[in-house]
Design a protein around this motif. Structure first.
Motif, PDB file in Angstrom:
ATOM      1  N   GLU A 282     -48.415 -16.330  66.892  1.00  0.00           N
ATOM      2  CA  GLU A 282     -48.172 -15.746  65.574  1.00  0.00           C
ATOM      3  C   GLU A 282     -49.372 -15.855  64.639  1.00  0.00           C
ATOM      4  O   GLU A 282     -49.491 -15.098  63.680  1.00  0.00           O
ATOM      5  CB  GLU A 282     -46.981 -16.456  64.906  1.00  0.00           C
ATOM      6  N   ILE A 283     -50.267 -16.812  64.894  1.00  0.00           N
ATOM      7  CA  ILE A 283     -51.343 -17.132  63.943  1.00  0.00           C
ATOM      8  C   ILE A 283     -52.342 -15.982  63.816  1.00  0.00           C
ATOM      9  O   ILE A 283     -52.874 -15.491  64.806  1.00  0.00           O
ATOM     10  CB  ILE A 283     -52.058 -18.428  64.366  1.00  0.00           C
ATOM     11  N   GLU A 284     -52.613 -15.604  62.564  1.00  0.00           N
ATOM     12  CA  GLU A 284     -53.600 -14.566  62.258  1.00  0.00           C
ATOM     13  C   GLU A 284     -54.824 -15.134  61.534  1.00  0.00           C
ATOM     14  O   GLU A 284     -55.920 -14.587  61.628  1.00  0.00           O
ATOM     15  CB  GLU A 284     -52.964 -13.479  61.394  1.00  0.00           C
ATOM     16  N   VAL A 285     -54.619 -16.226  60.816  1.00  0.00           N
ATOM     17  CA  VAL A 285     -55.712 -16.871  60.075  1.00  0.00           C
ATOM     18  C   VAL A 285     -55.716 -18.358  60.436  1.00  0.00           C
ATOM     19  O   VAL A 285     -54.705 -19.044  60.271  1.00  0.00           O
ATOM     20  CB  VAL A 285     -55.545 -16.719  58.548  1.00  0.00           C
ATOM     21  N   LEU A 286     -56.848 -18.859  60.913  1.00  0.00           N
ATOM     22  CA  LEU A 286     -56.977 -20.272  61.288  1.00  0.00           C
ATOM     23  C   LEU A 286     -57.979 -20.945  60.362  1.00  0.00           C
ATOM     24  O   LEU A 286     -59.085 -20.435  60.156  1.00  0.00           O
ATOM     25  CB  LEU A 286     -57.438 -20.398  62.740  1.00  0.00           C
ATOM     26  N   VAL A 287     -57.591 -22.083  59.802  1.00  0.00           N
ATOM     27  CA  VAL A 287     -58.436 -22.828  58.866  1.00  0.00           C
ATOM     28  C   VAL A 287     -58.881 -24.122  59.526  1.00  0.00           C
ATOM     29  O   VAL A 287     -58.066 -24.840  60.126  1.00  0.00           O
ATOM     30  CB  VAL A 287     -57.675 -23.148  57.567  1.00  0.00           C
ATOM     31  N   LEU A 294     -57.972 -29.980  54.605  1.00  0.00           N
ATOM     32  CA  LEU A 294     -56.612 -30.428  54.905  1.00  0.00           C
ATOM     33  C   LEU A 294     -55.764 -30.488  53.642  1.00  0.00           C
ATOM     34  O   LEU A 294     -54.611 -30.045  53.618  1.00  0.00           O
ATOM     35  CB  LEU A 294     -56.670 -31.813  55.564  1.00  0.00           C
ATOM     36  N   TYR A 295     -56.319 -31.036  52.560  1.00  0.00           N
ATOM     37  CA  TYR A 295     -55.633 -31.113  51.270  1.00  0.00           C
ATOM     38  C   TYR A 295     -55.629 -29.759  50.549  1.00  0.00           C
ATOM     39  O   TYR A 295     -54.672 -29.426  49.857  1.00  0.00           O
ATOM     40  CB  TYR A 295     -56.343 -32.097  50.346  1.00  0.00           C
ATOM     41  N   GLY A 296     -56.718 -29.008  50.696  1.00  0.00           N
ATOM     42  CA  GLY A 296     -56.982 -27.918  49.774  1.00  0.00           C
ATOM     43  C   GLY A 296     -56.532 -26.532  50.182  1.00  0.00           C
ATOM     44  O   GLY A 296     -56.526 -25.636  49.341  1.00  0.00           O
ATOM     45  N   VAL A 297     -56.185 -26.317  51.454  1.00  0.00           N
ATOM     46  CA  VAL A 297     -55.820 -24.969  51.896  1.00  0.00           C
ATOM     47  C   VAL A 297     -54.395 -24.972  52.432  1.00  0.00           C
ATOM     48  O   VAL A 297     -54.095 -25.615  53.439  1.00  0.00           O
ATOM     49  CB  VAL A 297     -56.794 -24.445  52.973  1.00  0.00           C
ATOM     50  N   GLY A 535     -53.398 -27.493  42.788  1.00  0.00           N
ATOM     51  CA  GLY A 535     -54.707 -26.883  42.997  1.00  0.00           C
ATOM     52  C   GLY A 535     -54.809 -26.178  44.333  1.00  0.00           C
ATOM     53  O   GLY A 535     -55.457 -25.131  44.454  1.00  0.00           O
ATOM     54  N   ALA A 536     -54.168 -26.750  45.372  1.00  0.00           N
ATOM     55  CA  ALA A 536     -54.222 -26.149  46.707  1.00  0.00           C
ATOM     56  C   ALA A 536     -53.539 -24.789  46.732  1.00  0.00           C
ATOM     57  O   ALA A 536     -54.038 -23.833  47.353  1.00  0.00           O
ATOM     58  CB  ALA A 536     -53.582 -27.084  47.727  1.00  0.00           C
ATOM     59  N   MET A 537     -52.387 -24.682  46.074  1.00  0.00           N
ATOM     60  CA  MET A 537     -51.691 -23.395  46.030  1.00  0.00           C
ATOM     61  C   MET A 537     -52.526 -22.367  45.253  1.00  0.00           C
ATOM     62  O   MET A 537     -52.622 -21.199  45.644  1.00  0.00           O
ATOM     63  CB  MET A 537     -50.315 -23.564  45.391  1.00  0.00           C
ATOM     64  N   LYS A 538     -53.159 -22.810  44.165  1.00  0.00           N
ATOM     65  CA  LYS A 538     -54.025 -21.911  43.395  1.00  0.00           C
ATOM     66  C   LYS A 538     -55.208 -21.454  44.247  1.00  0.00           C
ATOM     67  O   LYS A 538     -55.504 -20.243  44.324  1.00  0.00           O
ATOM     68  CB  LYS A 538     -54.532 -22.626  42.146  1.00  0.00           C
TER      69      LYS A 538
END
Length: 552
Positions: A282-287, A294-297, A535-538
């Motif tokens: 299912e994954i389209e975007v991998l970070v 880890l905290y920020g995205v 901040g991560a959601m923003k």
């Protein structure tokens, strides 16, 4: 050729097979799981609620609702508090009235967590936070609890206890901050930056590990039998081997059982691999990235299915190897977001003894060799270091503690099913952390590592281009209290190197380090280069709008 020679050859083959299967038991288990029908992807039901403050006498205790399903109910409460009065057993928070759930109670200078525990004669368990509580002083508190699993606490960022037990049975029918037990025990004081994460965590599957360890037991039994037969012409030696097998086999079974149970203990590395492999199609975007990523995205905020594969103290080499390992297994992958920062660009983990244990976890749970091992034509050190293949060696002295708690104690942080770590919405109340962090990173960062770390991404860039998968390099936001004190010459060189690398490979490079849309309120109180949940959601919505959507 005699039967004995055949048996000796078979014994040698069995020995190699046992050693290989034991060393790569995790990969074997996931391989078996990948070729058998699997359960639906595990998804959590966590939600985050943030409230600015509570002041006794000015407002009633704050209600945070309930967790309707007590099975695997999970709560993480993060806040700052100051006590004005300790008379009358005031309660800071609760998950249910009286002694049905979990609450924090104050008595004089003692603060303790009281939780329902069916193993206790009284039905409740008391866990002391401090015996030196002072009125008028601010404290930072983080409590994390999983029903039937564990409770752990940090006070002023220092671990206080990590208690585990299947008998923990807290009711979660009424989450309150500013009160507990009953109305007479309302908290008297101030509470700020209240962040409550609540919901249900999915149970971690065992990924066919039982099949692997049963197969190992069968192979070991067969090996001893074949070895015994191979020594038929040496009757005295044969008798010794037979007796030795009878003595050693129970010990092997016991150690094998401990290895098996440690294999799926709640660690970030195992939990992330389970979640990742359940969502590969299912994954389209991998970070990727270190703890900043880890905290920020938060992939939850993306317009396309994403997964966060970042880990604490992760090096750029490991980011590349993880993506390379799974690239062929993600048919819908369209973009890889490579988060990087001042610390990881200048770091050299090849000789970093402080994080060597992380390398062992990555090797055991993902099969990724260390950078030093990858540089050798033959990894001859693999079998000389038990941390590469034994969970007992990996956990070391903590193994006994895990056995005593029936392997319920979590090893590290718990992420969402998308791989993101929700750090809570608590602000950073002081800029002093930025001063200290900047000073440390200025010392540790070495510009000689810039080119070496970027070279670790070269092969990945070629593979992504062959598959027409976009890549973007991202520097996450940091607070001004941190980035204004970084070595400007190192920063300038780092940005130039990243820009040159991006231009050479025709990929995008975005620097959000000084982004004015972020302030001190968007960062955690522990680390001003790590974004809190708000901040991560923003940041994740900004990434989605400015970077991800452009690919579709």
């Amino acid at each position: 050729m005699s039967v004995q020679i055949y048996m000796k050859i078979l014994a040698a083959v069995l020995f190699v097979a046992i050693a290989t299967l034991g060393a790569y038991s995790m990969d074997a288990a996931f391989w078996i799981s990948g070729h058998l029908p699997t359960a639906k992807s595990a998804v959590d039901t966590l939600e985050t609620i943030h409230v600015a403050e509570y002041d006794s006498g000015k407002r009633s205790p704050i209600a945070f609702g309930e967790i309707k399903n007590p099975d695997n109910a999970y709560a993480r409460i993060k806040l700052r508090f100051r006590v004005e009065s300790t008379e009358g057993y005031p309660n800071l928070f609760q998950t249910a009235p009286v002694n049905l759930g979990m609450r924090m109670e104050i008595s004089g200078s003692t603060a303790a967590i009281v939780v329902r525990d069916l193993a206790e004669p009284s039905g409740v368990k008391g866990l002391t936070l401090t015996t030196e509580l002072k009125t008028g002083q601010w404290y930072e508190l983080e409590i994390e609890a999983l029903n039937g699993g564990f409770i752990r606490a940090l006070l002023n960022s220092h671990p206080v206890f990590n208690y585990a037990g299947a008998s923990l049975s807290m009711d979660t029918s009424q989450l309150l901050v500013g009160g507990g037990f009953d109305a007479s025990r309302a908290f008297r004081g101030q509470i700020e930056d209240i962040s409550v994460i609540k919901g249900n965590l999915p149970r971690l599957p065992h990924q066919r590990l039982l099949v692997v360890y049963v197969l190992l037991a069968v192979l070991i039994t067969f090996f001893f039998f074949v070895l015994w037969k191979a020594l038929g012409e040496y009757s005295a030696v044969q008798r010794v081997v037979g007796k030795l097998a009878l003595l050693v086999f129970p010990l092997i079974l016991m150690l094998g059982y401990i290895e098996y149970r440690l294999s799926f203990v709640n660690t970030l590395y195992y939990a992330k691999r389970v979640a990742l492999e359940q969502q590969l199609n299912e994954i389209e975007v991998l970070v990727t990235g270190s703890s900043n990523g880890l905290y920020g995205v938060a992939p939850e905020a993306f317009s396309h299915k994403g997964f966060n594969l970042a880990f604490p103290a992760h090096e750029m080499y490991s980011d590349a190897k993880l993506v390379e390992k799974y690239l062929e297994k993600m048919p819908h992958l369209r973009m890889v977001v490579l988060t990087v920062n001042y610390s990881t660009m200048g770091g050299d983990d090849r000789n970093d003894t402080n994080n060597s244990w992380r390398h062992s976890f990555l090797r055991q749970y993902f099969g990724i060799p260390t950078e030093l091992a990858a540089e050798r034509p033959l990894d001859w050190e693999f079998w000389l270091n038990a941390h590469n293949f034994s969970r007992i060696a990996l956990y070391g002295d903590d193994t006994k503690a895990y056995i005593q708690t029936d392997f319920l104690t979590p090893v590290d942080i718990i992420t969402s099913s998308s791989g993101w770590y929700n750090g809570g919405d608590v602000d950073d109340p002081s800029a002093i952390f930025g001063v200290n962090a900047a000073a440390a990173h200025n010392i540790l960062g070495d510009v000689r590592n810039y080119d070496r770390n970027l070279r670790n991404w070269e092969t990945l860039m070629s593979l992504l281009q062959q598959k027409n998968i976009a890549a973007v390099i991202v520097l996450p936001p940091t607070d001004v209290s941190y980035h204004r004190l970084l070595d400007k010459a190192k920063i300038e060189l780092m940005n130039r190197k990243l820009t040159e690398f991006a231009n050479r490979h025709h990929i995008k490079f975005v620097d959000y380090t000084h982004d004015a849309r972020f302030s001190l309120n968007d960062f955690t109180w522990e680390m001003p280069d790590h974004i809190n949940a708000r901040g991560a959601m923003k940041f994740s919505r900004i990434l989605d709008e400015e970077v991800i959507k452009a690919q579709w």
